[in-house]
Design an enzyme around this catalytic site. Structure first.
Site, PDB file in Angstrom:
ATOM      1  N   GLN A  65     -54.410  51.374  60.318  1.00  0.00           N
ATOM      2  CA  GLN A  65     -54.247  49.928  60.151  1.00  0.00           C
ATOM      3  C   GLN A  65     -55.094  49.135  61.148  1.00  0.00           C
ATOM      4  O   GLN A  65     -54.801  47.977  61.448  1.00  0.00           O
ATOM      5  CB  GLN A  65     -52.777  49.534  60.293  1.00  0.00           C
ATOM      6  CG  GLN A  65     -51.890  50.121  59.201  1.00  0.00           C
ATOM      7  CD  GLN A  65     -50.474  49.592  59.265  1.00  0.00           C
ATOM      8  OE1 GLN A  65     -50.191  48.442  58.921  1.00  0.00           O
ATOM      9  NE2 GLN A  65     -49.544  50.436  59.708  1.00  0.00           N
TER      10      GLN A  65
ATOM     11  N   ARG B 182     -48.277  46.808  51.671  1.00  0.00           N
ATOM     12  CA  ARG B 182     -47.409  45.625  51.791  1.00  0.00           C
ATOM     13  C   ARG B 182     -46.364  45.618  50.674  1.00  0.00           C
ATOM     14  O   ARG B 182     -45.351  44.915  50.761  1.00  0.00           O
ATOM     15  CB  ARG B 182     -48.213  44.321  51.689  1.00  0.00           C
ATOM     16  CG  ARG B 182     -49.248  44.054  52.767  1.00  0.00           C
ATOM     17  CD  ARG B 182     -48.747  44.300  54.158  1.00  0.00           C
ATOM     18  NE  ARG B 182     -49.081  45.649  54.600  1.00  0.00           N
ATOM     19  CZ  ARG B 182     -48.557  46.241  55.663  1.00  0.00           C
ATOM     20  NH1 ARG B 182     -47.639  45.622  56.372  1.00  0.00           N
ATOM     21  NH2 ARG B 182     -48.918  47.463  56.011  1.00  0.00           N
TER      22      ARG B 182
ATOM     23  N   LYS C 129     -41.292  50.984  63.454  1.00  0.00           N
ATOM     24  CA  LYS C 129     -41.733  51.062  64.848  1.00  0.00           C
ATOM     25  C   LYS C 129     -41.004  50.061  65.744  1.00  0.00           C
ATOM     26  O   LYS C 129     -40.688  50.385  66.895  1.00  0.00           O
ATOM     27  CB  LYS C 129     -43.244  50.858  64.954  1.00  0.00           C
ATOM     28  CG  LYS C 129     -43.738  49.481  64.542  1.00  0.00           C
ATOM     29  CD  LYS C 129     -45.243  49.395  64.650  1.00  0.00           C
ATOM     30  CE  LYS C 129     -45.761  48.047  64.207  1.00  0.00           C
ATOM     31  NZ  LYS C 129     -45.303  46.941  65.045  1.00  0.00           N
TER      32      LYS C 129
END
Length: 674
Positions: free
Chosen positions: A249, A609, A32
């Site tokens: 998220q 992650r 992003k």
């Protein structure tokens, strides 16, 4: 210039759509920041003036990274610090945006332009002072809890000051009055006062809308009600709003983030174009399939399925330990084993956990194993005593009516202004409805003290005024760092630190901390501004850089220990998620408060992650208040597809082929010093 050919088709579509509302639904690890950077550069290439572009992030680290990326793409058109130097797009945090607007217009609200921004410790001092006057004798009200309640109340949409005699109402009114009297604002005010300006002064709103014609917001799922209102005010006319976020998220509901801002964006912008980014550039497909399977169990979400060209990767390893001590010891052992056998350095490995309390057994085990580690979330540099003292002095010189700063350092080092003296001065200031410093300068107040104390008060006021006068000089002035060193030497502060510390090394470390900070004062000098403006800029930068310590990446070869809430935005080749037990994840509170979906999103963030390998573990018992309490596996573990997970016992029973065995032996032999 913007290289859109390097983007995938969805990223390119998002970067090229410049007009009208756009929602870039960006899954974990889908690039992003790269899209936002390319979009900014594409705007500039298409003739949009850089000063018309605003990009808002949540952390200074993210803003800095984006500024640097844009500068590399369009180096001649960007740069400058807070508008200084060549004009470029405004790329900043929400709070920095608030400061920019308030510095220009806050006088419309009755404040002076040299307002100071209170830190949390200064806010707590204000709350404690108020409690000492309005609480009943023996009341043990926790000021930290009250400050949190106060913040939530003030930032709640449409919240107005409570009337009546209840503690929350009285506290809020007195708190806001205390800040106003000191010409101070807190972090909530940076948004709330900005909203007041825009909502009450149409000319200011028009000017801001004209300035920021193209607005981008990163991590939109983390916005709260006040942030949503601010962005909506700026964009509802020109509609050129691009938000980037991922509802999967959204893990900060406990601090006011409203996932509905992203999910219901089309209520306010029905014409919004949605671009979904699903290609992940971080993880293996095993990890992504597991994360997809878990998050699918949340009912209210915008659907997406992460995938990768990084291959399938190895299966997820699941450990079941008898106790948290065994868990810590075995994780430490595994970290050291892969370092020696597979040459995976400590810095490529991270341990994630749900609560800060879980770090203690892990730290003990890592120390015993001789493994270096970096615990994210230790004591902040700016919470250290010497730094807080120094900052209080600087804030006092900028604004003498800052009671919190004055009361902190009035007698540091000792100069005859005892606690009893300062309490009398504080009482006098309350009777006169003025700041303490003004009371100190009043002849009638000075006359109430014995001659020695009166002389101490007069000497302090004279000294402060002399030091402030130096900041107003435009010629033959010392550098700001020289000025700071000079006043610290004059009050003998370094000796004060040496006297107050039994350990010489600790004292010298404190002095070194101060000298490092003083050296930083020259790093952002603007030749066109005077010393007072420079000092104000310096303090403003530090106040807005609250996450500076948390943003720092681990240095050197060390394992990262970090909470799941702090790990968003980070990635590691090899991740261990520990303590996956019912009551920890999901947390016990989530069942009572109905926030199970957010707990599942927290697990999803932790899973995504990992880049190469993922190891999960849970315990049969965990110590609480010194007693071993029974534990049960997290129900989220059942949501992982069985074919993606392998128990550690099964993995250990697998035979090692000859070639792999030789490789392990060779690596171990090379790792052992001769």
């Amino acid at each position: 210039m913007a290289d859109l050919l390097s983007l995938n088709p969805q990223q390119r579509d998002a970067a090229r759509t410049l007009h009208g509302p756009v929602l870039i639904l960006a899954g974990a690890g889908t690039g992003k920041t790269r899209v936002l950077t390319a979009r900014t550069a594409w705007m500039l290439k298409n003739g949009i003036a850089p000063e018309k572009i605003l990009a808002v992030t949540f952390t200074n680290k993210a803003a800095k990274e984006m500024r640097e990326r844009v500068a590399r793409l369009v180096p001649k058109r960007t740069g400058g610090k807070r508008g200084k130097g060549p004009a470029g797009p405004t790329i900043c945090t929400f709070h920095s945006l608030g400061v920019r607007i308030l510095r220009r217009y806050i006088e419309r609200l009755g404040y002076k332009k040299n307002f100071v921004i209170y830190s949390e410790s200064e806010q707590l001092s204000v709350v404690k002072k108020i409690l000492s006057h309005i609480s009943a004798p023996g009341d043990k009200t926790d000021p930290y809890l009250l400050l949190g309640m106060l913040s939530r109340e003030r930032t709640r949409e449409g919240a107005a000051a409570e009337e009546g005699s209840g503690l929350p109402g009285r506290l809020r009114q007195r708190y806001e009055s205390a800040l106003r009297a000191g010409n101070a604002v807190d972090f909530d005010d940076l948004l709330l006062l900005t909203l007041r300006l825009l909502e009450e002064h149409a000319d200011i709103l028009d000017a801001c809308r004209e300035q920021y014609r193209y607005v981008m917001v990163d991590e939109y799922q983390d916005t709260n009600a006040a942030q949503f209102r601010l962005i909506h005010l700026l964009c509802q006319e020109h509609r050129n709003l691009c938000v980037v976020g991922d509802d999967d998220q959204s893990i900060y509901g406990w601090r006011g983030a409203e996932i509905a801002n992203l999910l219901d964006l089309d209520r306010y912008y029905p014409e919004v174009k949605v671009v979904t980014l699903e290609q992940n550039y971080r993880s293996t497909n095993t990890i992504l399939e597991a994360a997809n399977a878990v998050i699918r169990n949340n009912a209210r979400r915008r659907g997406k399925r992460l995938w990768s060209e990084n291959g399938q990767g190895t299966r997820i390893t699941l450990y079941a330990f008898e106790s948290d001590q065994e868990e810590a010891e075995q994780v430490a052992s595994q970290i050291e084993f892969v370092r020696l056998s597979r040459r995976i350095p400590w810095r490529d490995q991270a341990i994630l956990f749900r609560t800060n309390q879980q770090s203690r057994p892990l730290e003990v085990a890592l120390r015993q194993a001789g493994i270096r580690y970096h615990l994210i979330g230790g004591q902040s540099f700016f919470d250290r005593r010497e730094i807080r003292d120094f900052m209080a002095y600087l804030k006092l010189f900028v604004n003498p009516h800052n009671d919190v700063s004055l009361l902190r350092i009035a007698n540091v080092p000792a100069r005859g202004l005892s606690d009893a003296t300062m309490e009398r001065l504080l009482a006098a200031s309350q009777e006169m409805h003025c700041p303490v410093y003004k009371a100190m300068t009043h002849p009638d107040v000075q006359g109430q003290f014995h001659s020695r104390t009166r002389h101490a008060i007069e000497a302090f006021v004279t000294w402060v005024e002399a030091r402030r006068a130096q900041l107003d000089e435009r010629t033959d002035r010392p550098s700001l760092s020289q000025w700071a060193e000079s006043f610290l030497k004059e009050i003998d502060y370094y000796q004060e630190l040496r006297r107050s510390e039994k350990n010489v090394e600790v004292a010298e470390n404190r002095i070194r901390n101060l000298k490092d900070l003083i050296a930083d004062m020259e790093s952002s000098v603007d030749a066109s501004s005077g010393p007072m403006e420079h000092l104000q800029d310096f303090l403003e930068d530090l106040a807005l850089d609250g996450e500076r310590e948390a943003d720092k990446e681990p240095t050197g070869d060390a394992v990262t220990l970090i909470t799941m809430h702090s790990c968003k935005g980070l990635e590691f080749p090899h991740v261990y998620i520990v303590g996956l037990e019912d009551g920890l994840l999901p947390h016990t509170r989530s069942k009572e408060e109905g926030t199970m979906d957010e707990e599942r999103r927290l697990f999803y963030v932790a899973l995504t992650r990992a880049r190469q390998t993922l190891t999960l573990s849970h315990c049969g018992s965990r110590k609480k208040y010194g007693q071993a309490m029974p534990c049960h596996p997290s129900p989220f573990l059942k949501e992982l597809p069985e074919h993606l997970v392998e128990s550690a016992e099964a993995a250990a029973r697998k035979p090692v082929n000859v070639q792999a065995g030789k490789g392990l032996f060779s690596a171990m032999r090379e790792a052992v010093p001769e």
